[in-house]
Design a protein around this motif. Structure first.
Motif, mmCIF file in Angstrom:
data_model
loop_
_atom_site.group_PDB
_atom_site.id
_atom_site.type_symbol
_atom_site.label_atom_id
_atom_site.label_comp_id
_atom_site.label_asym_id
_atom_site.label_seq_id
_atom_site.Cartn_x
_atom_site.Cartn_y
_atom_site.Cartn_z
ATOM 1 N N GLU A 49 66.480 -32.491 67.553
ATOM 2 C CA GLU A 49 66.229 -32.485 66.741
ATOM 3 C C GLU A 49 65.226 -32.582 65.892
ATOM 4 O O GLU A 49 64.060 -33.028 66.500
ATOM 5 C CB GLU A 49 66.766 -34.098 66.526
ATOM 6 C CG GLU A 49 66.820 -34.741 65.660
ATOM 7 C CD GLU A 49 67.201 -33.782 63.723
ATOM 8 O OE1 GLU A 49 68.378 -33.858 63.586
ATOM 9 O OE2 GLU A 49 66.429 -34.080 62.942
ATOM 10 N N HIS A 74 77.686 -45.690 53.613
ATOM 11 C CA HIS A 74 78.365 -44.652 54.456
ATOM 12 C C HIS A 74 79.965 -46.281 54.339
ATOM 13 O O HIS A 74 79.134 -47.285 54.918
ATOM 14 C CB HIS A 74 77.944 -44.659 55.499
ATOM 15 C CG HIS A 74 77.174 -43.225 55.711
ATOM 16 N ND1 HIS A 74 75.802 -42.760 55.092
ATOM 17 C CD2 HIS A 74 78.073 -41.857 55.947
ATOM 18 C CE1 HIS A 74 75.670 -41.563 55.406
ATOM 19 N NE2 HIS A 74 76.500 -40.738 55.283
ATOM 20 N N TYR A 80 90.106 -41.739 59.513
ATOM 21 C CA TYR A 80 89.403 -41.104 60.395
ATOM 22 C C TYR A 80 89.585 -41.312 62.255
ATOM 23 O O TYR A 80 88.951 -42.258 62.756
ATOM 24 C CB TYR A 80 88.035 -41.908 60.204
ATOM 25 C CG TYR A 80 87.031 -41.482 58.992
ATOM 26 C CD1 TYR A 80 87.791 -40.300 58.006
ATOM 27 C CD2 TYR A 80 85.916 -42.169 58.751
ATOM 28 C CE1 TYR A 80 87.131 -39.918 57.197
ATOM 29 C CE2 TYR A 80 85.472 -41.381 57.621
ATOM 30 C CZ TYR A 80 85.839 -40.495 56.309
ATOM 31 O OH TYR A 80 85.266 -40.634 55.735
ATOM 32 N N ASP A 455 79.849 -30.271 59.826
ATOM 33 C CA ASP A 455 80.961 -30.593 58.409
ATOM 34 C C ASP A 455 81.277 -30.166 58.178
ATOM 35 O O ASP A 455 82.094 -29.404 57.931
ATOM 36 C CB ASP A 455 80.589 -32.581 58.041
ATOM 37 C CG ASP A 455 79.279 -31.763 57.063
ATOM 38 O OD1 ASP A 455 78.878 -30.830 56.933
ATOM 39 O OD2 ASP A 455 78.558 -32.693 56.455
HETATM 40 P P1 FAD Z 1 73.727 -33.378 60.121
HETATM 41 O O1 FAD Z 1 73.385 -34.984 59.607
HETATM 42 O O2 FAD Z 1 73.122 -33.346 58.061
HETATM 43 O O3 FAD Z 1 73.031 -32.956 60.718
HETATM 44 C C1 FAD Z 1 72.186 -31.832 60.612
HETATM 45 C C2 FAD Z 1 70.253 -31.884 61.512
HETATM 46 O O4 FAD Z 1 70.131 -30.869 61.812
HETATM 47 C C3 FAD Z 1 69.876 -33.133 60.798
HETATM 48 O O5 FAD Z 1 69.624 -34.247 62.158
HETATM 49 C C4 FAD Z 1 68.657 -32.247 60.888
HETATM 50 O O6 FAD Z 1 67.451 -33.028 60.758
HETATM 51 C C5 FAD Z 1 68.859 -30.833 61.900
HETATM 52 N N1 FAD Z 1 68.331 -29.232 61.432
HETATM 53 C C6 FAD Z 1 68.218 -29.418 60.371
HETATM 54 N N2 FAD Z 1 67.445 -27.974 60.565
HETATM 55 C C7 FAD Z 1 66.919 -28.144 61.990
HETATM 56 C C8 FAD Z 1 66.336 -27.447 62.757
HETATM 57 N N3 FAD Z 1 65.428 -26.212 62.599
HETATM 58 N N4 FAD Z 1 65.946 -27.974 64.221
HETATM 59 C C9 FAD Z 1 66.124 -28.525 64.090
HETATM 60 N N5 FAD Z 1 67.201 -29.127 63.818
HETATM 61 C C10 FAD Z 1 67.477 -29.181 62.721
HETATM 62 N N6 FAD Z 1 80.602 -39.271 54.885
HETATM 63 C C11 FAD Z 1 81.424 -40.735 54.853
HETATM 64 O O7 FAD Z 1 82.618 -40.429 56.042
HETATM 65 N N7 FAD Z 1 81.356 -41.459 54.367
HETATM 66 C C12 FAD Z 1 80.640 -42.109 53.491
HETATM 67 O O8 FAD Z 1 80.462 -42.826 52.954
HETATM 68 C C13 FAD Z 1 79.510 -40.881 53.339
HETATM 69 N N8 FAD Z 1 78.216 -41.724 52.285
HETATM 70 C C14 FAD Z 1 77.637 -40.531 52.357
HETATM 71 C C15 FAD Z 1 76.320 -40.989 51.234
HETATM 72 C C16 FAD Z 1 75.702 -39.796 51.648
HETATM 73 C C17 FAD Z 1 74.190 -40.475 50.599
HETATM 74 C C18 FAD Z 1 75.208 -38.942 51.953
HETATM 75 C C19 FAD Z 1 74.482 -37.859 51.536
HETATM 76 C C20 FAD Z 1 76.375 -38.448 52.867
HETATM 77 C C21 FAD Z 1 77.318 -39.471 52.785
HETATM 78 N N9 FAD Z 1 78.524 -38.582 54.150
HETATM 79 C C22 FAD Z 1 79.693 -39.888 54.162
HETATM 80 C C23 FAD Z 1 78.748 -37.425 54.625
HETATM 81 C C24 FAD Z 1 78.579 -37.643 55.805
HETATM 82 O O9 FAD Z 1 77.231 -38.070 55.967
HETATM 83 C C25 FAD Z 1 77.795 -36.468 56.747
HETATM 84 O O10 FAD Z 1 79.398 -35.240 56.151
HETATM 85 C C26 FAD Z 1 77.958 -36.682 57.953
HETATM 86 O O11 FAD Z 1 76.531 -37.040 58.352
HETATM 87 C C27 FAD Z 1 76.946 -34.649 58.466
HETATM 88 O O12 FAD Z 1 76.833 -34.828 59.907
HETATM 89 P P2 FAD Z 1 76.177 -32.990 59.801
HETATM 90 O O13 FAD Z 1 76.047 -33.637 61.797
HETATM 91 O O14 FAD Z 1 77.250 -32.591 59.805
HETATM 92 O O15 FAD Z 1 75.145 -32.695 59.774
#
Ligand code: FAD
Length: 508
Positions: A49, A74, A80, A455
């Motif tokens: 990370e 969230h 879910y 996601d």
């Molecule tokens: P991310 O959480 O984006 O994880 C990607 C990771 O990759 C990050 O930790 C990042 O730092 C890392 N990364 C990036 N570049 C690099 C690199 N070069 N090297 C190493 N690591 C890197 N979902 C719901 O189900 N219910 C809700 O109520 C809801 N509300 C939300 C409200 C807000 C304001 C936001 C922003 C999102 C919300 N979501 C909600 C959506 C949900 O948070 C996301 O869909 C989910 O958390 C995405 O997870 P992910 O692991 O796919 O991506």
């Protein structure tokens, strides 16, 4: 959901010589879920990370006073399955604070008042959903309700096929095509679109609304909402890390990927990290957001249709605001749909969340959306200063709650704002505008040792926590199946338009 989980400990479990070292880039929910299931199958996942905190879009940190600042407000839904399964597997189900089964909306014409869709206990889906809408007298008239139902019926009869076909239409285009009353847009769809994807209904694909509705109509507790009982890194990510490490994997923060270094045949040779380290593994997984993955994409892969389709996906901006007040506001122990032009959902976390509980002072967490023209807004709020964003939010709250906030309150001042925190996410979940679903790539890619998670990848939930966990699980399934020489689900076909745009290339 449960069946796939069980496979990692049974038919996908490694035997002698099958164990793989798997480098997973990105420690959001998707990367962590992927690592958890791979470790359970006996592999050795290493999560890398970039930041000093895990969770990505669910990450949170403390300010100088020790108050938690969250990337996003969230909400977890009954519908879910993979998330609920994960909580059960980690034995942390008691951390979900389930709220009364209802949807609460701020009343537009009666500032300070709320109305709700109440789901009656004991009545199964989809009757409970229909009844909740019929019983609410304040939002839609009976003729409007009756006019709204027929266009939605094919969703129940034809199911996913009908839902998928509506992806080319925005919510507004769908409504006009099927003669739905315009007022349902203002009353329900604007708040629904902003809550689901932080954009307005003239931008949002109808498939998103139908997918959500279908889940809620088919599952009795589908729309029931829960808040986590505290900050996500401690209360959800930490138990995931514990499970990964217990089963032989590892999770590292401050490990930023700089570059995928490739072999001659286009497969990954190793990861070049920003700190100069080289990480070698048998398999590599990107669990980075789509916008970062596009930037990191080796030039050679950009010519492969599977990766070229990522150009069609782009994260939507969103802002999360925390407001600490000097007193307790009149509030509900639930999520509220603000139905305001600038704001989406909000909650008084001093009431709804155990860790943030405060008997005397309110802390509102609000999602500010749409916050750019691409999301349907008029102003590019994401480029504005935090103070401008907070000022606009306060004006909106004065309008919504005149008796408690601002000059119209009984003492002429109202609740005083003690402090604020603004978290901008310029590229959050992928923008689910019409026609995007077909470009979401399968987790499996044409590269023999590289898989996608996150996601935005192809799975039946949109960009959400559930979607992130499911995508991570599906990526783990690809790698675990390959390790055992088992057939995978295969590559999702790429649209002809993408192939035509690239021209003839030989895939590795
Ligand atoms: P991310 O959480 O984006 O994880 C990607 C990771 O990759 C990050 O930790 C990042 O730092 C890392 N990364 C990036 N570049 C690099 C690199 N070069 N090297 C190493 N690591 C890197 N979902 C719901 O189900 N219910 C809700 O109520 C809801 N509300 C939300 C409200 C807000 C304001 C936001 C922003 C999102 C919300 N979501 C909600 C959506 C949900 O948070 C996301 O869909 C989910 O958390 C995405 O997870 P992910 O692991 O796919 O991506």
């Amino acid at each position: 959901a449960g069946d796939l989980s069980k496979r990692f400990a049974s038919d996908l479990r490694v035997r002698d010589g099958e164990k793989k070292k798997v480098a997973i880039v990105g420690g959001g929910l998707s990367g962590l879920a992927c690592a958890k299931y791979l470790a359970e199958a006996g592999h050795e996942p290493i999560v890398l990370e970039a930041r000093d905190v895990l969770g990505g879009k669910v990450s949170a940190w403390k300010d100088k006073d020790g108050d938690w600042i969250e990337t996003g407000l969230h909400i977890f839904f009954g519908a879910y399955p993979n998330m609920m399964n994960l909580f059960a597997e980690l034995d942390i189900e008691d951390r979900l604070q389930w709220k009364v089964h209802k949807m609460i909306f701020a009343m537009q014409e009666l500032p300070g008042e709320f109305t709700s869709f109440d789901f009656i206990k004991g009545i199964p889906a989809p009757l409970n959903f229909g009844l909740a809408i019929l019983l609410n007298q304040k939002m839609l008239t009976l003729p409007e309700k009756l006019q709204t139902a027929p266009p939605l019926l094919p969703m129940l009869i034809e199911g996913q096929d009908f839902i998928d076909k509506q992806d080319e239409l925005s919510v507004q285009q769908f409504m006009r095509k099927y003669g739905m009353p315009e007022r349902i847009n203002e009353e329900v769809f604007i708040s629904m679109a902003k809550a689901l994807d932080f954009i307005d209904p003239d931008k949002l694909s109808m498939t998103v609304v139908l997918t959500a509705m279908n889940r809620f109509l088919n599952e009795t507790d589908g729309l029931q909402m829960a808040f986590l009982d505290g900050n996500q890194p401690d209360r959800l990510c930490a138990p995931m890390v514990e499970s990964i490490t217990k089963n032989g994997g590892s999770v590292m923060t401050k490990q930023r990927l700089k570059e995928f270094v490739l072999n001659e045949d286009g497969s990954v040779k190793h990861l070049a990290m920003a700190n100069g380290d080289i990480v070698e593994a048998d398999e590599y997984i990107s669990a980075m957001p789509v916008d970062v993955m596009k930037r990191m994409m080796p030039k050679k892969w950009g010519e492969i249709p599977h990766f070229a389709q990522l150009k069609e996906l782009e994260g939507i901006p969103v802002i999360n605001i925390h407001l600490w007040f000097d007193r307790k506001l009149k509030n509900v122990d639930h999520l509220c749909f603000s139905r305001s032009p600038l704001l989406s959902v909000y909650a008084d976390m001093s009431t709804t969340c155990k860790e943030y509980y405060d008997e005397e002072k309110s802390m509102l967490e609000l999602v500010f959306a749409p916050c750019s023209p691409i999301a349907g807004g008029k102003t590019n709020w994401i480029a504005k200063s935090n103070q401008e964003i907070v000022d606009a939010t306060m004006l909106e709250l004065e309008r919504l709650f005149p008796l408690e906030i601002g000059p119209k309150s009984p003492d002429g001042v109202g609740a005083r704002l003690l402090k604020h925190a603004v978290v901008k996410t310029p590229r959050s979940v992928y923008a689910a505008i019409p026609g995007r679903n077909k470009f979401r790539p399968s987790q499996e890619t044409p590269i023999k040792n590289f898989t996608l998670a996150g996601d935005y990848t192809s799975q039946k939930f949109l960009g959400s926590m559930e979607g992130a966990v499911l995508a991570g699980k599906l990526a783990a399934e690809v790698v675990a199946s390959r390790a055992k020489g088992k057939a995978t689900q295969g590559l999702k076909p790429v649209q002809q338009s993408i192939i035509n745009a690239i021209g003839p290339v030989s895939e590795p």
